[in-house]
Design a protein around this motif. Structure first.
Motif, PDB file in Angstrom:
ATOM      1  N   ASN A 155       0.818  -1.216   0.000  1.00 34.74           N
ATOM      2  CA  ASN A 155       0.000   0.000   0.000  1.00 34.74           C
ATOM      3  C   ASN A 155       0.849   1.262   0.000  1.00 34.74           C
ATOM      4  N   THR A 203      -7.044   2.138   0.974  1.00 32.96           N
ATOM      5  CA  THR A 203      -6.959   1.157   2.057  1.00 32.96           C
ATOM      6  C   THR A 203      -7.511   1.725   3.356  1.00 32.96           C
ATOM      7  N   HIS A 204      -7.223   2.976   3.626  1.00 36.69           N
ATOM      8  CA  HIS A 204      -7.630   3.584   4.887  1.00 36.69           C
ATOM      9  C   HIS A 204      -9.037   4.190   4.852  1.00 36.69           C
ATOM     10  N   ASP A 257     -11.528  -6.958   2.306  1.00 38.57           N
ATOM     11  CA  ASP A 257     -10.870  -6.569   1.066  1.00 38.57           C
ATOM     12  C   ASP A 257     -11.495  -7.346  -0.090  1.00 38.57           C
TER      13      ASP A 257
END
Length: 166
Positions: A99, A109-110, A129
């Motif tokens: 990432n 991702t966050h 995910d």
């Protein structure tokens, strides 16, 4: 991960996942497989949190019946950019999660951090995910007994957290 408290009435569980504009073809295919398998084999309601400019994958998500789509730009993205730049300066991008190779990937991702403020009325939502394939249904009963707490940890065992300050 699950967020929320137990509720009496059962609603279909929402599956929240994140994607971004610069994902690879391989990642895009994983996302399509994950969504298609969720729609075919589960009662999950896929909810896509998308970061970035619209593209073929976001168009596919919007057009796929049963998928809910949220184009999202977090308020904290400038702070994550600062952390990303620190990891580059410390050369952590080469030794930790993939990432850190792209700011857009790191932001996507966050995005999950903001799931609790998106306005879901559900007591629980399920985050996973897109590198999954659903073979059977997932409900709250799948996670019984529901845990009181969750722990989050770094992906790399050799990452020196004290030195990174991220």
């Amino acid at each position: 991960m699950l967020w929320g408290a137990q509720r009496q009435r059962q609603r279909p569980l929402k599956w929240v996942f994140t994607i971004h504009q610069h994902s690879s073809n391989r990642f895009n295919e994983m996302a399509r497989v994950a969504v298609a398998s969720a729609l075919q084999h589960t009662t999950l309601i896929p909810v896509c949190m998308f970061y970035g400019q619209e593209n073929a994958l976001s168009a596919w998500m919007r057009a796929t019946k049963g998928v809910r789509f949220i184009a999202y730009k977090p308020d904290w993205r400038h702070k994550l950019k600062q952390a990303f730049e620190k990891t580059r300066a410390l050369a952590l991008a080469n030794s930790s999660s993939t990432n850190y190779k792209s700011l857009t990937a790191l932001l996507a991702t966050h995005l999950r951090i903001d799931i609790p403020i998106l306005g879901f009325v559900d007591t629980y939502v399920f985050y996973a995910d897109v590198d999954v394939m659903f073979l059977r249904d997932i409900t709250l009963a799948t996670f019984a007994p529901l845990p009181a707490y969750f722990a989050v940890a770094v992906e790399a065992s050799n990452l020196e957290i004290g030195r990174a300050h991220v």
